[in-house]
Motif scaffolding. Sequence first.
Motif, mmCIF file in Angstrom:
data_model
loop_
_atom_site.group_PDB
_atom_site.id
_atom_site.type_symbol
_atom_site.label_atom_id
_atom_site.label_comp_id
_atom_site.label_asym_id
_atom_site.label_seq_id
_atom_site.Cartn_x
_atom_site.Cartn_y
_atom_site.Cartn_z
ATOM 1 N N ASN A 17 0.852 -1.184 0.000
ATOM 2 C CA ASN A 17 0.000 0.000 0.000
ATOM 3 C C ASN A 17 0.889 1.234 0.000
ATOM 4 O OD1 ASN A 17 -2.493 -1.420 0.215
ATOM 5 N ND2 ASN A 17 -2.000 -1.804 2.354
ATOM 6 N N LEU A 18 0.690 2.083 -0.993
ATOM 7 C CA LEU A 18 1.456 3.312 -1.091
ATOM 8 C C LEU A 18 0.624 4.480 -0.598
ATOM 9 C CD1 LEU A 18 2.970 2.870 -4.674
ATOM 10 C CD2 LEU A 18 4.040 2.317 -2.490
ATOM 11 N N THR A 19 1.309 5.463 -0.027
ATOM 12 C CA THR A 19 0.609 6.693 0.329
ATOM 13 C C THR A 19 0.262 7.434 -0.960
ATOM 14 O OG1 THR A 19 2.600 8.045 0.433
ATOM 15 C CG2 THR A 19 1.968 6.860 2.462
ATOM 16 N N SER A 20 -0.593 8.416 -0.859
ATOM 17 C CA SER A 20 -0.956 9.178 -2.059
ATOM 18 C C SER A 20 0.267 9.895 -2.631
ATOM 19 C CB SER A 20 -2.088 10.160 -1.769
ATOM 20 O OG SER A 20 -1.727 11.029 -0.713
ATOM 21 N N ASP A 21 1.158 10.380 -1.784
ATOM 22 C CA ASP A 21 2.392 11.025 -2.272
ATOM 23 C C ASP A 21 3.275 10.031 -3.015
ATOM 24 O OD1 ASP A 21 1.678 13.509 -1.263
ATOM 25 O OD2 ASP A 21 2.870 13.292 0.569
ATOM 26 N N GLN A 22 3.389 8.833 -2.481
ATOM 27 C CA GLN A 22 4.200 7.807 -3.139
ATOM 28 C C GLN A 22 3.589 7.420 -4.488
ATOM 29 O OE1 GLN A 22 3.995 5.061 0.132
ATOM 30 N NE2 GLN A 22 6.067 5.576 0.857
ATOM 31 N N GLU A 23 2.270 7.294 -4.520
ATOM 32 C CA GLU A 23 1.592 6.973 -5.783
ATOM 33 C C GLU A 23 1.829 8.061 -6.819
ATOM 34 O OE1 GLU A 23 -2.550 6.076 -5.377
ATOM 35 O OE2 GLU A 23 -2.177 4.412 -3.994
ATOM 36 N N ARG A 24 1.727 9.327 -6.408
ATOM 37 C CA ARG A 24 1.970 10.441 -7.332
ATOM 38 C C ARG A 24 3.400 10.408 -7.867
ATOM 39 N NH1 ARG A 24 -1.509 13.263 -4.050
ATOM 40 N NH2 ARG A 24 0.123 14.047 -2.684
ATOM 41 N N LEU A 25 4.337 10.098 -7.001
ATOM 42 C CA LEU A 25 5.731 10.016 -7.431
ATOM 43 C C LEU A 25 5.910 8.930 -8.485
ATOM 44 C CD1 LEU A 25 8.741 10.791 -7.144
ATOM 45 C CD2 LEU A 25 8.880 9.082 -5.330
ATOM 46 N N VAL A 26 5.377 7.754 -8.228
ATOM 47 C CA VAL A 26 5.479 6.647 -9.185
ATOM 48 C C VAL A 26 4.795 7.030 -10.496
ATOM 49 C CG1 VAL A 26 4.775 4.271 -9.680
ATOM 50 C CG2 VAL A 26 5.701 4.859 -7.420
ATOM 51 N N GLU A 27 3.605 7.591 -10.416
ATOM 52 C CA GLU A 27 2.872 7.984 -11.621
ATOM 53 C C GLU A 27 3.627 9.042 -12.418
ATOM 54 O OE1 GLU A 27 -0.977 9.117 -10.136
ATOM 55 O OE2 GLU A 27 -1.518 7.048 -9.672
ATOM 56 N N THR A 28 4.236 9.987 -11.722
ATOM 57 C CA THR A 28 5.022 11.023 -12.393
ATOM 58 C C THR A 28 6.203 10.406 -13.123
ATOM 59 O OG1 THR A 28 4.378 12.680 -10.768
ATOM 60 C CG2 THR A 28 6.364 13.134 -12.051
ATOM 61 N N LYS A 29 6.891 9.490 -12.483
ATOM 62 C CA LYS A 29 8.030 8.823 -13.123
ATOM 63 C C LYS A 29 7.574 8.075 -14.368
ATOM 64 C CE LYS A 29 11.146 9.981 -10.075
ATOM 65 N NZ LYS A 29 12.179 10.950 -10.406
ATOM 66 N N LEU A 30 6.437 7.419 -14.288
ATOM 67 C CA LEU A 30 5.918 6.675 -15.433
ATOM 68 C C LEU A 30 5.465 7.613 -16.543
ATOM 69 C CD1 LEU A 30 3.900 3.911 -13.548
ATOM 70 C CD2 LEU A 30 6.120 3.658 -14.693
ATOM 71 N N GLN A 31 4.793 8.713 -16.195
ATOM 72 C CA GLN A 31 4.305 9.666 -17.189
ATOM 73 C C GLN A 31 5.439 10.303 -17.979
ATOM 74 O OE1 GLN A 31 1.916 12.443 -14.993
ATOM 75 N NE2 GLN A 31 0.151 11.058 -14.847
ATOM 76 N N PHE A 32 6.552 10.586 -17.311
ATOM 77 C CA PHE A 32 7.685 11.216 -17.990
ATOM 78 C C PHE A 32 8.551 10.198 -18.719
ATOM 79 C CE2 PHE A 32 6.708 14.717 -15.034
ATOM 80 C CZ PHE A 32 6.670 15.757 -15.941
#
Length: 84
Positions: free
Chosen positions: A4-19
């Motif tokens: 389970n990731l925190t919302s901040d951790q999820e955003r970080l992962v999503e940002t890395k994937l988006q870029f």
Amino acid sequence: MSINLTSDQERLVETKLQFGEYRSTEEVLEIASQLLDEDDRLEAEWVEDVRAKIDAAIEASTHTPSVNGETFVNGILERFRQAN
């Protein structure tokens, strides 16, 4: 295993994937795991290095005459004054 990731951790992962920096969430987590292992290894090496230096200082102190605290501090202050 479920993570389970925190919302901040999820955003970080999503940002890395988006870029396009990483291809998958698994890759991001693999890199994070490798970095954590590297950090642990470096910390362990640092601790061992400090211990070796402390042991060397203790050994050297057995062959060095004692100096009282005031004399020691004054010597350090004098070296600072001379350096400037």
